[in-house]
Enzyme design. Sequence first.
Site, PDB file in Angstrom:
ATOM      1  N   ALA A 147      83.252  26.409  42.745  1.00  0.00           N
ATOM      2  CA  ALA A 147      81.842  25.863  43.402  1.00  0.00           C
ATOM      3  C   ALA A 147      82.236  24.758  44.304  1.00  0.00           C
ATOM      4  O   ALA A 147      82.784  23.729  43.954  1.00  0.00           O
ATOM      5  CB  ALA A 147      81.099  25.454  42.383  1.00  0.00           C
ATOM      6  N   ASP A 182      85.419  15.876  33.438  1.00  0.00           N
ATOM      7  CA  ASP A 182      84.233  16.383  33.230  1.00  0.00           C
ATOM      8  C   ASP A 182      83.495  16.546  31.680  1.00  0.00           C
ATOM      9  O   ASP A 182      82.509  16.678  31.536  1.00  0.00           O
ATOM     10  CB  ASP A 182      83.933  17.974  33.930  1.00  0.00           C
ATOM     11  N   ARG A 229      76.258  29.795  28.682  1.00  0.00           N
ATOM     12  CA  ARG A 229      74.758  29.668  28.558  1.00  0.00           C
ATOM     13  C   ARG A 229      74.061  30.618  29.354  1.00  0.00           C
ATOM     14  O   ARG A 229      73.884  30.334  30.360  1.00  0.00           O
ATOM     15  CB  ARG A 229      74.414  28.404  28.665  1.00  0.00           C
ATOM     16  N   GLU A 239      81.143  58.961  23.993  1.00  0.00           N
ATOM     17  CA  GLU A 239      80.866  60.324  23.704  1.00  0.00           C
ATOM     18  C   GLU A 239      80.084  60.613  22.456  1.00  0.00           C
ATOM     19  O   GLU A 239      79.720  61.441  22.394  1.00  0.00           O
ATOM     20  CB  GLU A 239      82.190  61.161  23.865  1.00  0.00           C
ATOM     21  N   ARG A 272      80.945  34.161  32.745  1.00  0.00           N
ATOM     22  CA  ARG A 272      81.834  33.413  31.517  1.00  0.00           C
ATOM     23  C   ARG A 272      81.544  34.413  30.415  1.00  0.00           C
ATOM     24  O   ARG A 272      82.628  34.714  29.493  1.00  0.00           O
ATOM     25  CB  ARG A 272      81.273  32.269  31.250  1.00  0.00           C
TER      26      ARG A 272
END
Length: 375
Positions: A154, A200, A207, A53, A184
């Site tokens: 996934a 992993d 990114r 505002e 992310r």
Amino acid sequence: MPSDRDYMAQALDLARKGEGTTSPNPMVGAVVVREGVVVGRGFHERAGGPHAEIAALREAGERARGATLYVTLEPCNHTGRTGPCTEAVLAAGVARVVAAMRDPNPLAGGGLERLAAEGVTVSSGLMEAEARRLNEAFISFVTKKRPFILLKAAATLDGRIATRTGDSKWITGPEARAHAHRVRRALDAILVGVGTVLADDPTLTARAPGLSAKNPVRVILDTRLSTPPGSALLRSASESAIWIFCGGDFPQERREALESAGAEVIPAGCDASGRVDLRRVMEILARRSVLSLLVEGGSRVHAAFLAARLADKVHFYLAPKILGGDDGKPVFAGPGPERIADCPELSDVSVHRFGPDIMIEGYFNNPLAKVREPD
């Protein structure tokens, strides 16, 4: 001629510009309109900076007198890092204020009542569903006193996130992965279990092409402090904070090695299963003003959040691939319910397409349930 809804849609578009930079504050956009002409625009860019505002009123200047202010969240009525927006609205001579939604924070609410008491025409509820979706993390944090938790995975069409050897690169294509990285960037923190770190060796940074760099806090559940000090995660310690939550019994030399490498080790105790106490972790994250948390697994971490009924939302990316067999790693590991009737159920489900992949989005607790008709 543009309608109230058209102007509010502009304010919502402005609010989205603050994605990933306003936490622990909400994203807010504002538009000042006088005689059918937009004379001021603003959005909240960062915590501690001017509210939407104020930015819009500054741009409008004297043209704000007698104008209508469209704002996605009712003007605040308290002094925090900045002064009350209600007083700025009154000083500018605005005649009418249209808010998409009320402020769920009791410390900041009451702005519309304050303005109405001074003769300003006020209303709220216009495009409230969109406004609530935009600030679902902020609303959840204020009402539940813990981070808003997004569960992400996934998987192949048969529900596997990796092969039996742990290979998972890449299940989904570049479009889906790019979207996951934008998510992310928008959230405060990302959480994985130590098993994911060991399997992993991720950095857990964001990114997002075309967007400024902004990495979430990296949160690791590691009961016995098994995270390697030389991992990619620790080598990227300068990118953003790394918080490793452990149980109460751990080798002190491991803690010293991890903290020397740039992590903060936080004992959180264990639950009945002997794993890091998730609810205790959520309490600590809330105290550290983490409004939103992305949980990326692995299988047992996903299952733990589901079993504890802590997840608020899911993003399940599904690739048109079938692993086959029953020896791949599932999205969830461990025992599930005995009856379909006991399965957690999603609401407000939507499906999105990213190249060859699809993403299913849904909520365990519908954030739009409290939407009401505009007043």
